[in-house]
Design an enzyme around this catalytic site. Structure first.
Site, PDB file in Angstrom:
ATOM      1  N   ASP A  54      -7.861 -30.465  28.245  1.00 36.99           N
ATOM      2  CA  ASP A  54      -8.324 -31.072  29.499  1.00 36.99           C
ATOM      3  C   ASP A  54      -7.379 -30.735  30.649  1.00 36.99           C
ATOM      4  O   ASP A  54      -7.734 -30.901  31.815  1.00 36.99           O
ATOM      5  CB  ASP A  54      -8.391 -32.599  29.373  1.00 36.99           C
ATOM      6  N   HIS A  78     -11.025 -27.333  28.850  1.00 39.32           N
ATOM      7  CA  HIS A  78     -12.047 -28.128  28.151  1.00 39.32           C
ATOM      8  C   HIS A  78     -12.994 -28.772  29.154  1.00 39.32           C
ATOM      9  O   HIS A  78     -12.581 -29.597  29.967  1.00 39.32           O
ATOM     10  CB  HIS A  78     -11.344 -29.206  27.313  1.00 39.32           C
ATOM     11  N   ARG A  79     -14.240 -28.340  29.129  1.00 45.46           N
ATOM     12  CA  ARG A  79     -15.240 -28.779  30.114  1.00 45.46           C
ATOM     13  C   ARG A  79     -14.727 -28.496  31.532  1.00 45.46           C
ATOM     14  O   ARG A  79     -14.991 -29.236  32.471  1.00 45.46           O
ATOM     15  CB  ARG A  79     -15.583 -30.262  29.939  1.00 45.46           C
ATOM     16  N   LYS A 129     -24.954 -28.217  21.988  1.00 48.30           N
ATOM     17  CA  LYS A 129     -25.013 -29.630  21.606  1.00 48.30           C
ATOM     18  C   LYS A 129     -26.306 -29.891  20.836  1.00 48.30           C
ATOM     19  O   LYS A 129     -27.178 -30.635  21.277  1.00 48.30           O
ATOM     20  CB  LYS A 129     -24.919 -30.512  22.847  1.00 48.30           C
ATOM     21  N   GLU A 141     -20.486 -24.423  23.863  1.00 52.13           N
ATOM     22  CA  GLU A 141     -20.796 -25.285  22.726  1.00 52.13           C
ATOM     23  C   GLU A 141     -22.253 -25.716  22.800  1.00 52.13           C
ATOM     24  O   GLU A 141     -22.680 -26.314  23.786  1.00 52.13           O
ATOM     25  CB  GLU A 141     -19.898 -26.524  22.692  1.00 52.13           C
ATOM     26  N   HIS A 176     -22.148 -32.573  28.349  1.00 52.65           N
ATOM     27  CA  HIS A 176     -21.669 -32.879  27.001  1.00 52.65           C
ATOM     28  C   HIS A 176     -22.528 -33.907  26.283  1.00 52.65           C
ATOM     29  O   HIS A 176     -23.019 -33.667  25.178  1.00 52.65           O
ATOM     30  CB  HIS A 176     -20.220 -33.373  27.042  1.00 52.65           C
ATOM     31  N   ASP A 230     -20.468 -27.289  27.504  1.00 52.26           N
ATOM     32  CA  ASP A 230     -21.500 -27.731  26.563  1.00 52.26           C
ATOM     33  C   ASP A 230     -22.875 -27.525  27.175  1.00 52.26           C
ATOM     34  O   ASP A 230     -23.052 -27.717  28.380  1.00 52.26           O
ATOM     35  CB  ASP A 230     -21.325 -29.225  26.259  1.00 52.26           C
ATOM     36  N   GLU A 287     -14.336 -23.925  28.401  1.00 44.55           N
ATOM     37  CA  GLU A 287     -15.228 -24.408  27.351  1.00 44.55           C
ATOM     38  C   GLU A 287     -16.237 -25.313  28.031  1.00 44.55           C
ATOM     39  O   GLU A 287     -15.886 -26.092  28.928  1.00 44.55           O
ATOM     40  CB  GLU A 287     -14.419 -25.185  26.301  1.00 44.55           C
TER      41      GLU A 287
END
Length: 240
Positions: free
Chosen positions: A229, A7-8, A111, A109, A49, A36, A34
């Site tokens: 994470d 995640h990120r 945003k 993702e 993000h 953003d 992943e």
């Protein structure tokens, strides 16, 4: 086997949405990352993000109000400066350049649920086409209409609807917006719903799963992927 997405990047142990965080996932033997994306004032796709740079950098202001060169001056090492030093904001192009040397899946993702970045979908698709990595890409957003638009523009690229409120029949949300996946907050989907959604041939990738006990439960359900994470912990649990 259940896939593990950082995640990120590896946001639990490295500054989120930075190249050092993405590269850490290689060492952790994850399946993908992943991230953003948003647009700068000069139309560049940057990886971040929040709509502002306040939380993750030493600057203040909205992403949309800066040029790329201006954003590159800020330090995005966040709380990890002593560990990693200065970190600049990456562009999606820089991520794709790095991805040429691995086989990672990349969950992008958009945003665009709060700020309707005009042309974001087109720019992301064009870059994916340029690098010819369509099969390694999943595009998601809380803006479900954007996912329907993407389906019409690029039906060969997988899309997923993000959501955080409980849904009675998650697979119907995917069917409505023509996506191949749902990406729910892990608290918003039951075990039974995961099984039923998978039975409808819809991928299920819950976020942000950081508790090892919940990771084990989702792995036992044979979820499509876990977005976490702490990909190093999840990767170990699935035996990578």
């Amino acid at each position: 086997m259940v896939q593990i997405f950082g995640h990120r990047g590896a946001a639990g142990t490295f500054p989120e949405n930075t190249m050092v965080s993405f590269k850490a996932c290689e060492k952790f033997r994850t399946d993908g990352i992943e991230l953003d994306v948003q647009l700068t004032s000069d139309g560049e796709i940057v990886v971040i993000h929040d709509e502002t740079i306040n939380r993750t950098s030493n600057g203040k202001g909205y992403v949309k109000d800066f040029t790329l060169s201006q954003l590159k001056q800020f330090d995005f090492s966040n709380n990890f400066k002593e560990k990693v030093g200065f970190c600049e904001i990456p562009t999606l192009k820089e991520v794709f350049d790095w991805a040429q040397n691995n086989d990672f899946y990349i969950n992008i993702e958009l945003k665009n649920d709060k700020i309707p970045y005009h042309g974001l979908e087109e720019r992301v698709i064009n870059l994916i086409r340029q690098y010819e990595i369509e099969e390694r890409i999943i595009i998601s957003s809380f803006n479900h209409k954007s996912m329907f638009k993407l389906h019409l523009m690029a039906p060969d690229i997988e899309t997923g609807v993000l959501y955080y409120r409980k849904k009675n029949e998650p697979w119907k949300l995917a069917e409505e917006f023509k996506t191949k996946a749902v990406h729910p907050n892990y608290k918003s989907i039951t075990d039974e719903q995961i099984i039923e959604t998978l039975n409808h041939h819809i991928a299920v990738r819950p976020y942000t799963v950081n508790d090892p006990f919940i990771m084990k439960r989702l792995i036992a359900l044979n979820c499509t992927a876990i977005i976490t994470d702490y990909p190093e912990i999840a990767a170990e649990l699935v035996g990578k």
